[in-house]
Design an enzyme around this catalytic site. Sequence first.
Site, PDB file in Angstrom:
ATOM      1  N   CYS A  83       0.842  -1.199   0.000  1.00  0.00           N
ATOM      2  CA  CYS A  83       0.000   0.000   0.000  1.00  0.00           C
ATOM      3  C   CYS A  83       0.881   1.255   0.000  1.00  0.00           C
ATOM      4  O   CYS A  83       1.456   1.622   1.027  1.00  0.00           O
ATOM      5  CB  CYS A  83      -0.917  -0.019   1.220  1.00  0.00           C
ATOM      6  SG  CYS A  83      -1.877   1.489   1.442  1.00  0.00           S
ATOM      7  N   CYS A 137      -0.344   4.036   2.292  1.00  0.00           N
ATOM      8  CA  CYS A 137      -0.025   3.732   3.701  1.00  0.00           C
ATOM      9  C   CYS A 137       1.384   4.202   4.035  1.00  0.00           C
ATOM     10  O   CYS A 137       1.611   4.859   5.056  1.00  0.00           O
ATOM     11  CB  CYS A 137      -0.112   2.228   3.964  1.00  0.00           C
ATOM     12  SG  CYS A 137      -1.723   1.492   3.706  1.00  0.00           S
TER      13      CYS A 137
END
Length: 108
Positions: A30, A33
């Site tokens: 991700c 993230c």
Amino acid sequence: MLEVNKDNFEAEVLNYTEKPVFVDFWGDKCEKCKQLMPDVHKFEEMYGDKIKFCSLNTSENRRLAIAQKVLGLPTMIMYVNGEKAEVLTPDKIHSAADIEEMIKRFYK
């Protein structure tokens, strides 16, 4: 930040009652993230006196993430007395400011 996983999640998050617990659910793949992570660590420095900060790598704890109904990344959840008090899902996280707004609602 405290790294939580299937072995310590219950003790560190669900059974923790001293202050609200912020959990950053993130994954190895991700990019958003990883982009937000430095800001989240900064928030821990700013608000860690009244909020416990934890992170959970969903790549390594897939079943636990599913059990917490984390369906997309990044997801940030604030727990109070072991209960979900607020959930920020990927569609609600446009910047670090969105995360900080949620944190401030529990910073008392």
